[in-house]
Motif scaffolding. Structure first.
Motif, PDB file in Angstrom:
ATOM      1  N   TRP A  22      -5.042  16.963  34.887  1.00 38.95           N
ATOM      2  CA  TRP A  22      -4.919  18.382  34.569  1.00 38.95           C
ATOM      3  C   TRP A  22      -5.672  18.653  33.275  1.00 38.95           C
ATOM      4  O   TRP A  22      -5.582  17.868  32.314  1.00 38.95           O
ATOM      5  N   ASP A  23      -6.385  19.753  33.221  1.00 36.84           N
ATOM      6  CA  ASP A  23      -7.158  20.071  32.026  1.00 36.84           C
ATOM      7  C   ASP A  23      -6.328  20.896  31.043  1.00 36.84           C
ATOM      8  O   ASP A  23      -5.112  21.044  31.193  1.00 36.84           O
ATOM      9  N   THR A  24      -6.977  21.455  30.029  1.00 35.66           N
ATOM     10  CA  THR A  24      -6.275  22.200  28.982  1.00 35.66           C
ATOM     11  C   THR A  24      -5.729  23.537  29.468  1.00 35.66           C
ATOM     12  O   THR A  24      -4.963  24.183  28.759  1.00 35.66           O
ATOM     13  N   LYS A  25      -6.126  23.951  30.664  1.00 38.57           N
ATOM     14  CA  LYS A  25      -5.607  25.185  31.253  1.00 38.57           C
ATOM     15  C   LYS A  25      -4.661  24.920  32.415  1.00 38.57           C
ATOM     16  O   LYS A  25      -4.373  25.826  33.189  1.00 38.57           O
ATOM     17  N   ALA A  26      -4.215  23.675  32.528  1.00 40.15           N
ATOM     18  CA  ALA A  26      -3.276  23.256  33.574  1.00 40.15           C
ATOM     19  C   ALA A  26      -3.876  23.308  34.967  1.00 40.15           C
ATOM     20  O   ALA A  26      -3.147  23.363  35.962  1.00 40.15           O
ATOM     21  N   LEU A  27      -5.199  23.243  35.057  1.00 36.31           N
ATOM     22  CA  LEU A  27      -5.863  23.204  36.355  1.00 36.31           C
ATOM     23  C   LEU A  27      -6.027  21.755  36.797  1.00 36.31           C
ATOM     24  O   LEU A  27      -6.390  20.887  35.994  1.00 36.31           O
ATOM     25  N   TRP A  28      -5.783  21.506  38.066  1.00 39.20           N
ATOM     26  CA  TRP A  28      -5.841  20.152  38.614  1.00 39.20           C
ATOM     27  C   TRP A  28      -7.252  19.816  39.097  1.00 39.20           C
ATOM     28  O   TRP A  28      -7.892  20.616  39.784  1.00 39.20           O
ATOM     29  N   HIS A  29      -7.725  18.625  38.739  1.00 43.20           N
ATOM     30  CA  HIS A  29      -9.039  18.142  39.163  1.00 43.20           C
ATOM     31  C   HIS A  29      -8.889  16.724  39.695  1.00 43.20           C
ATOM     32  O   HIS A  29      -8.531  15.807  38.943  1.00 43.20           O
ATOM     33  N   ALA A  55      -5.904  22.203  18.566  1.00 40.69           N
ATOM     34  CA  ALA A  55      -5.502  23.263  19.495  1.00 40.69           C
ATOM     35  C   ALA A  55      -5.671  22.805  20.941  1.00 40.69           C
ATOM     36  O   ALA A  55      -6.642  22.127  21.290  1.00 40.69           O
ATOM     37  N   GLY A  56      -4.724  23.182  21.767  1.00 38.32           N
ATOM     38  CA  GLY A  56      -4.805  22.860  23.194  1.00 38.32           C
ATOM     39  C   GLY A  56      -4.545  21.410  23.523  1.00 38.32           C
ATOM     40  O   GLY A  56      -4.909  20.951  24.608  1.00 38.32           O
ATOM     41  N   SER A  57      -3.893  20.659  22.614  1.00 37.64           N
ATOM     42  CA  SER A  57      -3.668  19.229  22.850  1.00 37.64           C
ATOM     43  C   SER A  57      -2.250  18.899  23.304  1.00 37.64           C
ATOM     44  O   SER A  57      -1.906  17.724  23.442  1.00 37.64           O
ATOM     45  N   SER A  58      -1.399  19.892  23.511  1.00 35.52           N
ATOM     46  CA  SER A  58      -0.056  19.612  24.008  1.00 35.52           C
ATOM     47  C   SER A  58      -0.128  19.092  25.442  1.00 35.52           C
ATOM     48  O   SER A  58      -1.123  19.303  26.150  1.00 35.52           O
ATOM     49  N   ARG A  59       0.925  18.414  25.860  1.00 33.02           N
ATOM     50  CA  ARG A  59       0.932  17.787  27.180  1.00 33.02           C
ATOM     51  C   ARG A  59       2.157  18.208  27.980  1.00 33.02           C
ATOM     52  O   ARG A  59       3.231  18.426  27.435  1.00 33.02           O
ATOM     53  N   ILE A  60       1.978  18.299  29.292  1.00 33.10           N
ATOM     54  CA  ILE A  60       3.071  18.516  30.238  1.00 33.10           C
ATOM     55  C   ILE A  60       2.869  17.567  31.411  1.00 33.10           C
ATOM     56  O   ILE A  60       1.761  17.414  31.918  1.00 33.10           O
ATOM     57  N   PHE A  87       9.381   4.911  44.036  1.00 30.91           N
ATOM     58  CA  PHE A  87       8.094   5.590  44.253  1.00 30.91           C
ATOM     59  C   PHE A  87       8.143   6.900  43.492  1.00 30.91           C
ATOM     60  O   PHE A  87       9.129   7.630  43.542  1.00 30.91           O
ATOM     61  N   ASP A  88       7.079   7.202  42.748  1.00 28.16           N
ATOM     62  CA  ASP A  88       7.025   8.415  41.939  1.00 28.16           C
ATOM     63  C   ASP A  88       5.625   8.999  42.016  1.00 28.16           C
ATOM     64  O   ASP A  88       4.628   8.256  42.048  1.00 28.16           O
ATOM     65  N   ALA A  89       5.533  10.303  42.037  1.00 23.79           N
ATOM     66  CA  ALA A  89       4.234  10.973  42.072  1.00 23.79           C
ATOM     67  C   ALA A  89       4.299  12.279  41.309  1.00 23.79           C
ATOM     68  O   ALA A  89       5.322  12.978  41.330  1.00 23.79           O
ATOM     69  N   GLY A  90       3.218  12.594  40.612  1.00 26.91           N
ATOM     70  CA  GLY A  90       3.109  13.904  40.009  1.00 26.91           C
ATOM     71  C   GLY A  90       2.930  14.959  41.081  1.00 26.91           C
ATOM     72  O   GLY A  90       2.560  14.651  42.222  1.00 26.91           O
ATOM     73  N   ILE A  91       3.197  16.197  40.730  1.00 23.34           N
ATOM     74  CA  ILE A  91       2.969  17.313  41.662  1.00 23.34           C
ATOM     75  C   ILE A  91       1.510  17.729  41.486  1.00 23.34           C
ATOM     76  O   ILE A  91       1.169  18.472  40.562  1.00 23.34           O
ATOM     77  N   LEU A  92       0.659  17.223  42.331  1.00 22.85           N
ATOM     78  CA  LEU A  92      -0.787  17.291  42.128  1.00 22.85           C
ATOM     79  C   LEU A  92      -1.346  18.654  42.530  1.00 22.85           C
ATOM     80  O   LEU A  92      -2.049  18.812  43.537  1.00 22.85           O
ATOM     81  N   ALA A  93      -1.043  19.649  41.706  1.00 19.41           N
ATOM     82  CA  ALA A  93      -1.494  21.012  41.955  1.00 19.41           C
ATOM     83  C   ALA A  93      -1.600  21.738  40.621  1.00 19.41           C
ATOM     84  O   ALA A  93      -1.025  21.313  39.616  1.00 19.41           O
ATOM     85  N   ASP A  94      -2.333  22.839  40.614  1.00 25.43           N
ATOM     86  CA  ASP A  94      -2.479  23.631  39.386  1.00 25.43           C
ATOM     87  C   ASP A  94      -1.112  24.048  38.846  1.00 25.43           C
ATOM     88  O   ASP A  94      -0.210  24.418  39.602  1.00 25.43           O
ATOM     89  N   GLY A  95      -0.992  23.986  37.508  1.00 22.91           N
ATOM     90  CA  GLY A  95       0.222  24.450  36.854  1.00 22.91           C
ATOM     91  C   GLY A  95       1.323  23.432  36.713  1.00 22.91           C
ATOM     92  O   GLY A  95       2.340  23.714  36.064  1.00 22.91           O
ATOM     93  N   TRP A  96       1.147  22.229  37.267  1.00 18.31           N
ATOM     94  CA  TRP A  96       2.208  21.226  37.210  1.00 18.31           C
ATOM     95  C   TRP A  96       1.891  20.099  36.238  1.00 18.31           C
ATOM     96  O   TRP A  96       2.532  19.050  36.270  1.00 18.31           O
ATOM     97  N   GLY A  97       0.918  20.300  35.381  1.00 17.23           N
ATOM     98  CA  GLY A  97       0.578  19.323  34.362  1.00 17.23           C
ATOM     99  C   GLY A  97      -0.336  19.958  33.339  1.00 17.23           C
ATOM    100  O   GLY A  97      -0.890  21.053  33.554  1.00 17.23           O
ATOM    101  N   LEU A  98      -0.511  19.269  32.205  1.00 18.04           N
ATOM    102  CA  LEU A  98      -1.366  19.785  31.137  1.00 18.04           C
ATOM    103  C   LEU A  98      -1.874  18.602  30.313  1.00 18.04           C
ATOM    104  O   LEU A  98      -1.070  17.811  29.792  1.00 18.04           O
ATOM    105  N   ASN A  99      -3.209  18.469  30.240  1.00 15.97           N
ATOM    106  CA  ASN A  99      -3.820  17.365  29.476  1.00 15.97           C
ATOM    107  C   ASN A  99      -3.225  16.014  29.864  1.00 15.97           C
ATOM    108  O   ASN A  99      -2.910  15.179  29.015  1.00 15.97           O
TER     109      ASN A  99
END
Length: 307
Positions: A61-68, A252-257, A279-291
């Motif tokens: 996830w990037d600094t705008k919480a977009l998933w790549h 700036a913009g370095s916080s994490r989720i 078994f564990d997985a992140g929610i691999l979609a926009d808005g579910w992570g940050l940095n």
């Protein structure tokens, strides 16, 4: 033997100066070994375990919480092992420690690298304020305090050109949290919430001091016992970390989720021995992570409890 251990658990609770409900007493040990270090069963003096995990990077996830998602030109994998111990020093107090080891693989384009080292060592204590089954309709409450030592290799110490030798954050960290658990045999619901405070540390490659922001981890899990030996649990987790301070400047913009869901299981095939899996997985979609990198996580562990 299994039935005798359950009876021991009941007698241990009923011998105290309160009168718990039978359902809560019977469930006193359901969640003790379902994942990680957990807690001691009522009849155990100490427990030790070994857990090994495989983590596969899937994107970030990037600094705008977009998933790549990662492309074919990038791969990231980690094999992590952990030796842990948990010992009771009082009816309501136990001490724990974790010693991790990580081996990393990273591929960028046509270059790849393997490397590994110890991770950051952890130690702490658990204090039971209200035990499971102590009061009717009242959940159990425990406080947990800990410290993390920077025994791993931090980013500023990396010598591998792809940073595959990075296994830690390079900073001491203090932590405190609370565990609230309600049992209703054959199941349980457990909430863990805490705060992590990293101490300032020197960034060797830049020649400045840095401080990671304080973090708040929260985990909600619920599980059920199947028969007398198997426990299954669903886990939802969330972690937030404040911005990084480098020198006298806040980045700036370095916080994490980081958020994710998982499934854990344990099988007590012997009164002393338990197999643990998760078994564990992140929610691999926009808005579910940050940095934050997104990973799939699979682990297998073996626990021995002494009584």
């Amino acid at each position: 033997m299994r039935r005798l251990l359950w009876l021991s658990c009941l007698l241990c609770l009923w011998s105290r100066p309160w009168s718990p409900s039978r359902a809560d007493a019977a469930a006193c040990c359901v969640s003790a070994t379902v994942s990680g270090v957990g807690r001691l069963r009522n009849w155990e003096h100490f427990a030790v375990g070994l857990r090994t995990s495989l983590l596969a990077g899937t994107g970030q996830w990037d600094t705008k919480a977009l998933w790549h998602g990662y492309g074919d030109d990038y791969q990231e994998h980690e094999w992590r092992s952990e030796l842990w111990g948990l010992v009771g020093v009082h009816r309501r107090v136990s001490l724990f420690a974790r010693v991790p080891w990580s081996v990393n693989y990273r591929k960028v384009g046509t270059q790849d690298a393997w490397d590994g080292w110890f991770g950051d060592l952890q130690a702490g204590a658990r204090f039971e304020l209200i035990s499971i089954g102590q009061f009717l309709h009242v959940p159990a409450v425990a406080l947990i305090v800990g410290v993390t030592a920077p025994t791993g290799r931090a980013t500023g110490q990396a010598q591998n050109p792809l940073a595959a030798d990075v296994t830690g954050r390079g900073a001491w960290m203090l932590s405190a949290g609370v565990t609230i658990e309600k049992t209703f045999y054959p199941g349980f619901v457990q909430l863990n919430a805490g705060v992590q405070v990293p101490l300032p540390s020197e960034r060797e490659d830049l020649g400045v001091w840095q401080r990671f922001g304080p973090g708040i981890p929260v985990t909600l899990s619920g599980g059920v016992e199947l028969g007398d030996t198997v426990v299954l649990a669903l886990v939802a987790r969330f972690f937030w970390e404040d911005q990084l301070v480098l020198g006298d400047r806040t980045i700036a913009g370095s916080s994490r989720i980081d958020a994710g869901i998982g499934l854990s299981a344990s099988w007590s095939f012997d009164p002393h021995w338990t197999v643990q899996a998760m078994f564990d997985a992140g929610i691999l979609a926009d808005g579910w992570g940050l940095n934050q990198p997104g990973r799939l996580f699979v682990s297998l562990g073996l626990r021995y409890g002494y009584f």
